[in-house]
Motif scaffolding. Structure first.
Motif, PDB file in Angstrom:
ATOM      1  N   GLY A  20       0.905  -1.249  -0.074  1.00  0.00           N
ATOM      2  CA  GLY A  20       0.152  -0.103  -0.052  1.00  0.00           C
ATOM      3  C   GLY A  20       0.889   1.288   0.127  1.00  0.00           C
ATOM      4  O   GLY A  20       0.426   2.182  -0.656  1.00  0.00           O
ATOM      5  N   ARG A  21       1.786   1.102   0.868  1.00  0.00           N
ATOM      6  CA  ARG A  21       2.866   2.529   0.670  1.00  0.00           C
ATOM      7  C   ARG A  21       3.406   2.708  -0.529  1.00  0.00           C
ATOM      8  O   ARG A  21       3.694   3.718  -0.987  1.00  0.00           O
ATOM      9  CB  ARG A  21       3.889   2.178   1.856  1.00  0.00           C
ATOM     10  CG  ARG A  21       3.230   2.483   3.381  1.00  0.00           C
ATOM     11  CD  ARG A  21       4.302   2.840   4.568  1.00  0.00           C
ATOM     12  NE  ARG A  21       4.972   1.550   4.459  1.00  0.00           N
ATOM     13  CZ  ARG A  21       4.680   0.520   5.426  1.00  0.00           C
ATOM     14  NH1 ARG A  21       3.567   0.572   6.096  1.00  0.00           N
ATOM     15  NH2 ARG A  21       5.528  -0.590   5.310  1.00  0.00           N
ATOM     16  N   ALA A  22       4.056   1.339  -0.884  1.00  0.00           N
ATOM     17  CA  ALA A  22       4.555   1.551  -2.456  1.00  0.00           C
ATOM     18  C   ALA A  22       3.844   2.057  -3.570  1.00  0.00           C
ATOM     19  O   ALA A  22       4.070   2.892  -4.187  1.00  0.00           O
ATOM     20  CB  ALA A  22       5.047   0.400  -2.650  1.00  0.00           C
ATOM     21  N   GLN A  23       2.408   1.749  -3.243  1.00  0.00           N
ATOM     22  CA  GLN A  23       1.568   2.416  -4.243  1.00  0.00           C
ATOM     23  C   GLN A  23       0.844   3.858  -3.940  1.00  0.00           C
ATOM     24  O   GLN A  23      -0.246   4.050  -4.646  1.00  0.00           O
ATOM     25  CB  GLN A  23       0.430   1.274  -4.773  1.00  0.00           C
ATOM     26  CG  GLN A  23       1.021   0.167  -5.227  1.00  0.00           C
ATOM     27  CD  GLN A  23      -0.087  -0.886  -5.481  1.00  0.00           C
ATOM     28  OE1 GLN A  23      -0.970  -0.526  -6.042  1.00  0.00           O
ATOM     29  NE2 GLN A  23       0.283  -2.058  -5.380  1.00  0.00           N
ATOM     30  N   GLU A  24       1.296   4.191  -2.903  1.00  0.00           N
ATOM     31  CA  GLU A  24       0.854   5.309  -2.237  1.00  0.00           C
ATOM     32  C   GLU A  24      -0.634   5.675  -1.929  1.00  0.00           C
ATOM     33  O   GLU A  24      -1.264   6.627  -1.986  1.00  0.00           O
ATOM     34  CB  GLU A  24       1.330   6.785  -3.245  1.00  0.00           C
ATOM     35  CG  GLU A  24       2.876   6.924  -3.539  1.00  0.00           C
ATOM     36  CD  GLU A  24       3.176   8.010  -4.223  1.00  0.00           C
ATOM     37  OE1 GLU A  24       2.558   8.858  -4.744  1.00  0.00           O
ATOM     38  OE2 GLU A  24       4.692   8.146  -4.411  1.00  0.00           O
ATOM     39  N   MET A  25      -0.896   4.548  -1.307  1.00  0.00           N
ATOM     40  CA  MET A  25      -2.370   4.421  -1.148  1.00  0.00           C
ATOM     41  C   MET A  25      -2.550   5.129   0.118  1.00  0.00           C
ATOM     42  O   MET A  25      -1.612   5.407   1.200  1.00  0.00           O
ATOM     43  CB  MET A  25      -2.816   2.943  -0.833  1.00  0.00           C
ATOM     44  CG  MET A  25      -2.909   2.129  -2.247  1.00  0.00           C
ATOM     45  SD  MET A  25      -3.440   0.700  -1.624  1.00  0.00           S
ATOM     46  CE  MET A  25      -3.359  -0.344  -3.322  1.00  0.00           C
ATOM     47  N   LYS A  26      -3.836   5.361   0.555  1.00  0.00           N
ATOM     48  CA  LYS A  26      -4.400   5.873   1.761  1.00  0.00           C
ATOM     49  C   LYS A  26      -4.003   5.261   2.788  1.00  0.00           C
ATOM     50  O   LYS A  26      -3.700   3.748   2.579  1.00  0.00           O
ATOM     51  CB  LYS A  26      -5.682   6.323   1.638  1.00  0.00           C
ATOM     52  CG  LYS A  26      -6.259   7.379   0.795  1.00  0.00           C
ATOM     53  CD  LYS A  26      -7.798   7.518   1.039  1.00  0.00           C
ATOM     54  CE  LYS A  26      -8.381   8.469  -0.358  1.00  0.00           C
ATOM     55  NZ  LYS A  26      -9.587   8.493  -0.635  1.00  0.00           N
ATOM     56  N   SER A 122     -11.992  -0.123  -2.862  1.00  0.00           N
ATOM     57  CA  SER A 122     -12.119  -1.632  -2.525  1.00  0.00           C
ATOM     58  C   SER A 122     -11.076  -2.589  -3.449  1.00  0.00           C
ATOM     59  O   SER A 122     -10.532  -3.670  -2.865  1.00  0.00           O
ATOM     60  CB  SER A 122     -13.481  -2.066  -2.631  1.00  0.00           C
ATOM     61  OG  SER A 122     -14.285  -1.461  -1.585  1.00  0.00           O
ATOM     62  N   GLU A 123     -10.965  -2.019  -4.684  1.00  0.00           N
ATOM     63  CA  GLU A 123     -10.250  -2.738  -5.771  1.00  0.00           C
ATOM     64  C   GLU A 123      -8.673  -2.610  -5.202  1.00  0.00           C
ATOM     65  O   GLU A 123      -7.916  -3.807  -5.386  1.00  0.00           O
ATOM     66  CB  GLU A 123     -10.446  -2.335  -7.101  1.00  0.00           C
ATOM     67  CG  GLU A 123     -11.676  -2.606  -7.558  1.00  0.00           C
ATOM     68  CD  GLU A 123     -12.956  -1.884  -6.994  1.00  0.00           C
ATOM     69  OE1 GLU A 123     -12.879  -0.764  -6.414  1.00  0.00           O
ATOM     70  OE2 GLU A 123     -14.133  -2.463  -7.281  1.00  0.00           O
ATOM     71  N   ASN A 124      -8.188  -1.504  -4.899  1.00  0.00           N
ATOM     72  CA  ASN A 124      -6.951  -1.394  -4.407  1.00  0.00           C
ATOM     73  C   ASN A 124      -6.874  -2.180  -2.971  1.00  0.00           C
ATOM     74  O   ASN A 124      -5.565  -2.753  -2.833  1.00  0.00           O
ATOM     75  CB  ASN A 124      -6.561  -0.121  -4.016  1.00  0.00           C
ATOM     76  CG  ASN A 124      -6.321   0.843  -5.368  1.00  0.00           C
ATOM     77  OD1 ASN A 124      -6.110   0.150  -6.402  1.00  0.00           O
ATOM     78  ND2 ASN A 124      -6.389   2.071  -5.311  1.00  0.00           N
ATOM     79  N   ASP A 125      -7.593  -2.068  -2.248  1.00  0.00           N
ATOM     80  CA  ASP A 125      -7.598  -2.924  -0.858  1.00  0.00           C
ATOM     81  C   ASP A 125      -7.176  -4.505  -1.245  1.00  0.00           C
ATOM     82  O   ASP A 125      -6.392  -5.110  -0.614  1.00  0.00           O
ATOM     83  CB  ASP A 125      -8.677  -2.906   0.065  1.00  0.00           C
ATOM     84  CG  ASP A 125      -9.110  -1.434   0.633  1.00  0.00           C
ATOM     85  OD1 ASP A 125      -8.058  -0.464   0.730  1.00  0.00           O
ATOM     86  OD2 ASP A 125     -10.170  -1.298   1.000  1.00  0.00           O
TER      87      ASP A 125
END
Length: 142
Positions: A20-26, A122-125
């Motif tokens: 998640g961090r690598a993809q700069e997600m929330k 949801s898709e990123n999760d």
């Protein structure tokens, strides 16, 4: 019966959060449950709202209790809303039928638990949860 050890659960969480961090997600929250729906481990990133435990757990709980990932649950809810309404009633409103609830299978294909990821779309999760599960040596079904 195969199980998810605490060490493997922590690996799933760590790798999910790293993805998640690598993809700069929330900021994300991740719950790992055993095959009976009991929490093995949970963690939320700095900045994740406090209510994320319940949502991450509900995503994983629905997957393990219904034997289908969150994507399949969402699709079932769209096709047969009455089924998901009934199931959620049976389980005391504890299901969140959306992507991000992921079944965890061992090498023989047996369900050994589930992971719930919440915080971004949801898709990123779902995508980062699968990465975390696979990094721990299990197969994922979202």
């Amino acid at each position: 019966m195969a199980e998810i050890s605490l060490a493997k659960a922590r690996t799933m969480i760590r790798k999910t959060l790293e993805a998640g961090r690598a993809q700069e997600m929330k900021p994300l929250a991740v719950a790992v449950l055993d095959a009976g729906g009991h929490v093995i481990a949970f963690e939320r990133s700095d900045g994740a709202p406090p209510g994320r435990f319940e949502l991450a757990r509900a995503k994983a709980y629905g997957a393990v209790m219904l034997g289908m990932g969150g994507t399949a649950q969402r699709d079932r809810a769209e096709a047969q809303a009455y089924f998901m309404i009934a199931a959620n009633g049976i389980y005391g409103g504890q299901l969140a039928p959306v992507p991000g609830g992921i079944l965890v299978r061992d090498k023989r294909g047996r369900v050994v638990g589930a992971v719930g990821v919440t915080g971004d779309t949801s898709e990123n999760d779902l995508a980062v949860g699968i990465a975390g599960i696979e990094a721990a040596g299990f197969a994922a079904e979202g």
